[in-house]
Each structure stands twice: as structure tokens, then as C-alpha cells.
Design an enzyme around this catalytic site. Structure first.
Site, short mmCIF file in Angstrom:
data_model
loop_
_atom_site.label_atom_id
_atom_site.label_comp_id
_atom_site.label_asym_id
_atom_site.label_seq_id
_atom_site.Cartn_x
_atom_site.Cartn_y
_atom_site.Cartn_z
N THR A 133 -27.42 23.61 14.18
CA THR A 133 -27.31 22.44 13.32
C THR A 133 -26.91 22.81 11.90
O THR A 133 -27.17 23.94 11.45
CB THR A 133 -28.68 21.71 13.27
N GLU A 135 -28.36 21.62 9.44
CA GLU A 135 -29.58 21.55 8.64
C GLU A 135 -30.09 22.93 8.23
O GLU A 135 -30.89 23.04 7.30
CB GLU A 135 -30.66 20.77 9.38
N TYR A 158 -38.26 22.06 11.50
CA TYR A 158 -37.19 22.04 12.50
C TYR A 158 -36.03 22.94 12.08
O TYR A 158 -35.60 23.82 12.84
CB TYR A 158 -36.68 20.61 12.73
N LYS A 162 -34.55 26.49 13.75
CA LYS A 162 -33.17 26.68 14.20
C LYS A 162 -32.50 27.82 13.45
O LYS A 162 -31.72 28.58 14.02
CB LYS A 162 -32.37 25.38 14.02
#
Length: 355
Positions: A133, A135, A158, A162
Site C-alpha cells: 500500500t 500508506e 496497519y 505493511k
């Protein structure tokens, strides 16, 4: 070609499986432990195909991963299995650490052991594609975009999980010479998205005549990527991407949350008008998420330049298609809602309150 897809019953994973089987004639082994967000109904269109196989297994189970590699002998791995909801990671980070970090480690070890048994053309062609991602890069200000060289600065449990999994994959590529490739994508949307993410929450709340929640002022900006475009990009990276490289995948569709929701309301007004008033009347500003990143924007020029891929769906087109899909597939989302506790506000200790 046969690919092992982890998380293939999820939103993005199922889009990859459908496209691989239906559009490319690729054989797929779907490995999914069927957590709350997984749905085998997403794969009804391919479940009867000779090109499709399903294994219910947890990527954290080393023995099961070893067995699946041995039995199915894949030519490549596309790793999508992950806990992915930021708000859930705020309430319960442990599951994100376990699945996204430990699970990736176990899968890497299984893939490494399997890869070391290969020889010749099969060894030369094998690759491990880790799907991640944007993010992991943190938050942008009003200008600039994330590139493949942007430093990691995750701000939620989260995104931190990742980022850690990305680093594990890179390390296995360098230390053990596992042939890896990594991709980082912007916000996905489209048909079959589990109704806890922004767009399906807006659509289903609107249809139920419930308040449509907007975090804070709604000025946070995201780049929106239609899920079928993303699936196409992932298969392009898997088959043509350069080993050891990272590719950012974006939709070239930056929109603030409030503008996105207003656009959805206009589309709903056109496709299923309210009996009284407009859907925008239901918009309600609520307490913001802790650590809410202000803006994400992807520079996807590398994948366009090197692999000749670019998004094909504008956000206006994609939103209209998505609304129509939810209107036409009520049985799909009703079945999910019947489980209870779907679409409730997460990520705060206090209950949702109006600003």
C-alpha cells in the site's frame, strides 16, 4: 502458468483471480483462511473453472504452506493476504502484526524452500510478488507525490505492519536471492468491496437513510484506483516487472473525502432518487480518526514508462459503475450485513459523535 494467490477471496484478491482466469487463461490456486472480510461468493464466476483451485489455509501455518507449494507447484506467488482496515488496526493491532508480518515471514520461508527445489526454466521464471500500500510512505502535504524512492514513514498500526512486511520481502530477495517484486497501490474501490471502507459505507448508509459519516472536515485527499485497473496492473507486474524492483500503482484520481462523498450522493440521486430530499442531506461530520494521514498521491510514471500500464477508468466512471453494482447486487451485501457489526464505527474509544 500457475500462480498461487494469497487472500484470493478478498476484495482485490478476488479481482485478480477473476481477471487471471477469465481474461488471461492463467491457472490460479487461491489460498485464503476466510476471515470476516473474505467471501467466496466473489469468485462465483470462476469457481467452476478447471483453471481455479481453492485451499482454505492460514498463511501463518508453516506446515500448510509447505504442503500447498508441494501439491500445487506454482510458477509464481502473488501475496495479497493481509488485515487491511486502518480503523480495525487502531482497535486491535495484534492481529495486524501477526497476519501481516508473521504471516508474510512464514509465506516467504515456504516460497524460499520451494524455490530452492526448482531448476532450469522453472527456477528462472519463478517470482514472488508482494502487494502493498501507499500508506507505508506516510502523509503528504498539499503538493508532491509518492515515488518508489520515497522514504517509509507509516503512521498507523496497519501501515506499519505493511511497511515491515515490505522490508521482509526485500530482505529475502537480497539475502536469499528469492526473486521478488513489490508493488504499492493507492486506495482501491469498485464491486465486491467489503462494506467497512468509505465508498461502500457511503452507498449502503445512503440507501438505508442513515447518516453518511465524514471524518473531521473531510479535507483528507486520496488517489482512487478502480479495482479492475489494479488487478490488471498486478498481473502486468507479475509477468513483466523487473525482479527486485518496486512499482507504484495509482489511479491518477485525487479527490478529497468530502468531494468524493458528494459525488457519490449525486450519482445516487440519479440512479435511485430519494423520496424526500437529496442524499447529501445525510452527510454528517464525525470525530476524526487518530493519526489520520492528510493526503496520499501516487506517481505511477514508472509502471507506465517501463511496463506500458496506465489506469483506464476515471473516478467519475468508476464511481458510477460501483454504485450501479451495489444497487444490482443487494443480495451480496445483505448477506454480509446479516452477520452483524458491519459498518460500525471503529478506531476510537468513544462512540461516534457529531462535530
Amino acid at each position: 502458468m500457475k500462480i498461487l494467490v494469497t487472500g484470493g477471496a478478498g476484495f482485490i484478491g478476488s479481482a485478480v483471480v477473476r481477471r487471471a482466469v477469465e481474461s488471461h487463461g492463467i491457472s490460479v490456486v487461491n489460498v485464503d483462511c476466510l476471515t470476516y472480510a473474505a467471501n467466496l461468493a466473489n469468485l462465483d464466476d470462476v469457481s467452476g473453472s478447471d483453471l481455479y483451485a481453492f485451499e482454505r489455509a492460514d498463511i501463518r501455518d508453516a506446515a500448510e504452506m509447505a504442503r500447498i507449494f508441494l501439491v500445487h507447484q506454482p510458477d509464481a506467488v502473488m501475496h495479497l493476504a493481509a488485515e487491511s482496515h486502518v480503523d480495525r488496526s487502531i482497535d486491535g493491532p495484534g492481529e495486524f502484526i501477526s497476519t501481516n508480518i508473521e504471516g508474510t515471514y512464514v509465506l516467504l520461508q515456504a516460497a524460499r524452500a520451494y524455490f530452492e527445489t526448482l531448476s532450469g526454466a522453472r527456477r528462472e521464471g519463478f517470482r514472488f510478488h508482494h502487494v502493498s500500500t501507499d500508506e507505508v510512505y506516510g502523509s503528504l502535504g498539499a503538493v508532491g507525490k509518492f515515488t518508489e524512492e520515497t522514504s517509509y514513514k507509516p503512521n498507523s498500526p496497519y501501515s506499519a505492519s505493511k511497511a515491515a512486511s515490505d522490508m521482509l520481502v526485500r530482505a529475502w530477495g537480497e539475502t536469499y536471492r528469492l526473486p521478488i517484486v513489490v508493488s504499492n497501490c493507492s486506495n482501491n474501490y469498485g464491486p465486491f468491496q467489503f462494506p467497512e471502507k468509505l465508498i461502500p459505507v457511503v452507498i449502503l448508509n445512503a440507501l438505508a437513510e442513515r447518516p453518511i459519516p465524514i471524518y473531521g472536515a473531510g479535507t483528507n485527499v486520496r488517489d482512487w484506483l478502480f479495482v479492475d485497473d489494479h488487478a490488471d496492473a498486478l498481473l502486468t507486474i507479475l509477468t513483466a516487472g523487473k525482479l527486485g524492483e518496486t512499482y507504484n500503482v495509482g489511479g491518477n484520481n485525487e479527490v478529497s473525502n468530502i468531494d468524493l462523498v458528494r459525488t457519490l450522493c449525486v450519482i445516487l440521486d440519479e440512479q435511485r432518487p430519494r423520496s424526500d430530499g437529496k442524499y447529501a442531506d445525510l452527510i454528517t461530520h464525525v470525530t476524526d480518526r487518530p493519526g489520520h494521514d492528510f493526503r496520499y498521491a501516487i506517481d505511477a510514471s514508472k509502471i507506465e514508462r517501463e511496463l506500458n500500464w496506465a489506469p483506464s477508468v476515471t473516478v467519475e466512471e468508476g464511481l458510477a459503475q460501483t454504485v450501479r453494482w451495489y444497487l444490482d447486487n443487494e443480495a451480496w451485501w445483505r448477506a454480509i450485513q446479516s452477520r452483524g457489526q458491519v459498518g460500525e464505527r471503529l478506531g476510537l474509544r468513544d462512540k461516534m459523535i457529531a462535530e
